[in-house]
Design a protein around this motif. Sequence first.
Motif, PDB file in Angstrom:
ATOM      1  N   PRO A  14       0.838  -1.208   0.000  1.00 24.21           N
ATOM      2  CA  PRO A  14       0.000   0.000   0.000  1.00 24.21           C
ATOM      3  C   PRO A  14       0.868   1.252   0.000  1.00 24.21           C
ATOM      4  CG  PRO A  14      -0.802  -1.595   1.612  1.00 24.21           C
ATOM      5  CD  PRO A  14       0.521  -2.105   1.125  1.00 24.21           C
ATOM      6  N   ASP A  24      -8.379   5.474   6.621  1.00 26.52           N
ATOM      7  CA  ASP A  24      -8.009   5.384   5.214  1.00 26.52           C
ATOM      8  C   ASP A  24      -8.927   6.261   4.354  1.00 26.52           C
ATOM      9  OD1 ASP A  24     -10.021   3.630   6.016  1.00 26.52           O
ATOM     10  OD2 ASP A  24      -9.683   2.264   4.332  1.00 26.52           O
ATOM     11  N   THR A  28      -7.717   9.608   2.308  1.00 27.92           N
ATOM     12  CA  THR A  28      -7.992   9.630   0.864  1.00 27.92           C
ATOM     13  C   THR A  28      -8.731  10.898   0.484  1.00 27.92           C
ATOM     14  OG1 THR A  28      -8.079   7.207   0.748  1.00 27.92           O
ATOM     15  CG2 THR A  28      -9.141   8.439  -1.029  1.00 27.92           C
ATOM     16  N   THR A  40       0.689   5.631  -5.602  1.00 26.16           N
ATOM     17  CA  THR A  40       0.518   4.333  -6.260  1.00 26.16           C
ATOM     18  C   THR A  40       1.035   3.205  -5.379  1.00 26.16           C
ATOM     19  OG1 THR A  40       2.658   4.576  -7.373  1.00 26.16           O
ATOM     20  CG2 THR A  40       0.709   5.364  -8.550  1.00 26.16           C
ATOM     21  N   SER A  42      -0.380  -1.149  -4.142  1.00 25.84           N
ATOM     22  CA  SER A  42      -1.031  -2.409  -4.497  1.00 25.84           C
ATOM     23  C   SER A  42      -2.500  -2.235  -4.862  1.00 25.84           C
ATOM     24  CB  SER A  42      -0.911  -3.401  -3.335  1.00 25.84           C
ATOM     25  OG  SER A  42      -1.458  -2.856  -2.148  1.00 25.84           O
ATOM     26  N   GLY A  43      -3.066  -1.070  -4.564  1.00 29.76           N
ATOM     27  CA  GLY A  43      -4.461  -0.807  -4.914  1.00 29.76           C
ATOM     28  C   GLY A  43      -4.565   0.373  -5.862  1.00 29.76           C
ATOM     29  N   ALA A  45      -4.947   4.040  -7.320  1.00 34.01           N
ATOM     30  CA  ALA A  45      -4.510   5.341  -6.814  1.00 34.01           C
ATOM     31  C   ALA A  45      -5.731   6.241  -6.568  1.00 34.01           C
ATOM     32  CB  ALA A  45      -3.557   5.997  -7.797  1.00 34.01           C
ATOM     33  N   ASP A  47      -3.752   5.154  -3.322  1.00 31.51           N
ATOM     34  CA  ASP A  47      -3.781   3.885  -2.603  1.00 31.51           C
ATOM     35  C   ASP A  47      -3.546   4.105  -1.111  1.00 31.51           C
ATOM     36  OD1 ASP A  47      -3.766   1.184  -2.020  1.00 31.51           O
ATOM     37  OD2 ASP A  47      -1.623   0.985  -2.430  1.00 31.51           O
ATOM     38  N   GLN A  49      -4.694   2.325   2.527  1.00 28.02           N
ATOM     39  CA  GLN A  49      -5.343   1.124   3.041  1.00 28.02           C
ATOM     40  C   GLN A  49      -5.134   0.984   4.543  1.00 28.02           C
ATOM     41  OE1 GLN A  49      -4.520  -2.503   0.774  1.00 28.02           O
ATOM     42  NE2 GLN A  49      -3.692  -1.270  -0.915  1.00 28.02           N
TER      43      GLN A  49
END
Length: 222
Positions: A14, A24, A28, A40, A42-43, A45, A47, A49
């Motif tokens: 993450p 989170d 965000t 950027t 693993s999820g 953008a 990202d 977590q």
Amino acid sequence: DAASCGTPPEAAKPALGTVNPGDDLVITGAIPINRQSKYTGSGPAPDVQDVSALLGTNMQTVTTLEALVDTIRANADQVVQGPATSLPNLGTAASPTITVVNGNLDLQGTQTGYGILVVTGNFTAGGSVGWRGIVLVIGQGSMTVSGGGNNSYEGAVLLARTRNADPTGTGIGTLLPGPAPGPTLLDWAGGGGNGVHYDSCTIRNATNNVIYRVLSFREVSE
């Protein structure tokens, strides 16, 4: 870049990790629209977590986080009393250092450190400051970055608040009642090409000199 140090590439991580439910979503929502594509991992953008389930037991409570700092301090190459505006030894790629700053640290100009850096107070970095390895801001859990340099933090950065605000200005503070750590602060107003990039190679290099101590043992009769 795990391939450059002879180890298999790791799975993506993450970009930003939180440990409290709902944080989170709050973080965000606080990221400007024109900057969201920069986070950027693993999820998708940006990202951000909840990584509480991924943390080791030594990073989950005020007591265990403080114990982690004590262990690193006991094995440090240099322990600096804050407030500090410089480090005696920034280390090199070939000889990374283990550094603990008891209190606030304010680094300015063009500087790059190597190894493990622990700051128990507020960590302020301006200009073109960067680090190769692990930065742990455990105590006040506050990190402020400014300036438009092109340096970066290659490795990993962790913020955790285990102490109350310090009225004396040194950044030490008294322990939070716990068990859960308090809210952290990351204020990143820098431009240029700076940022945080996860790098397993620099993490591995930073921890090569870590000394493990036997805290207890037990003999088992056969």
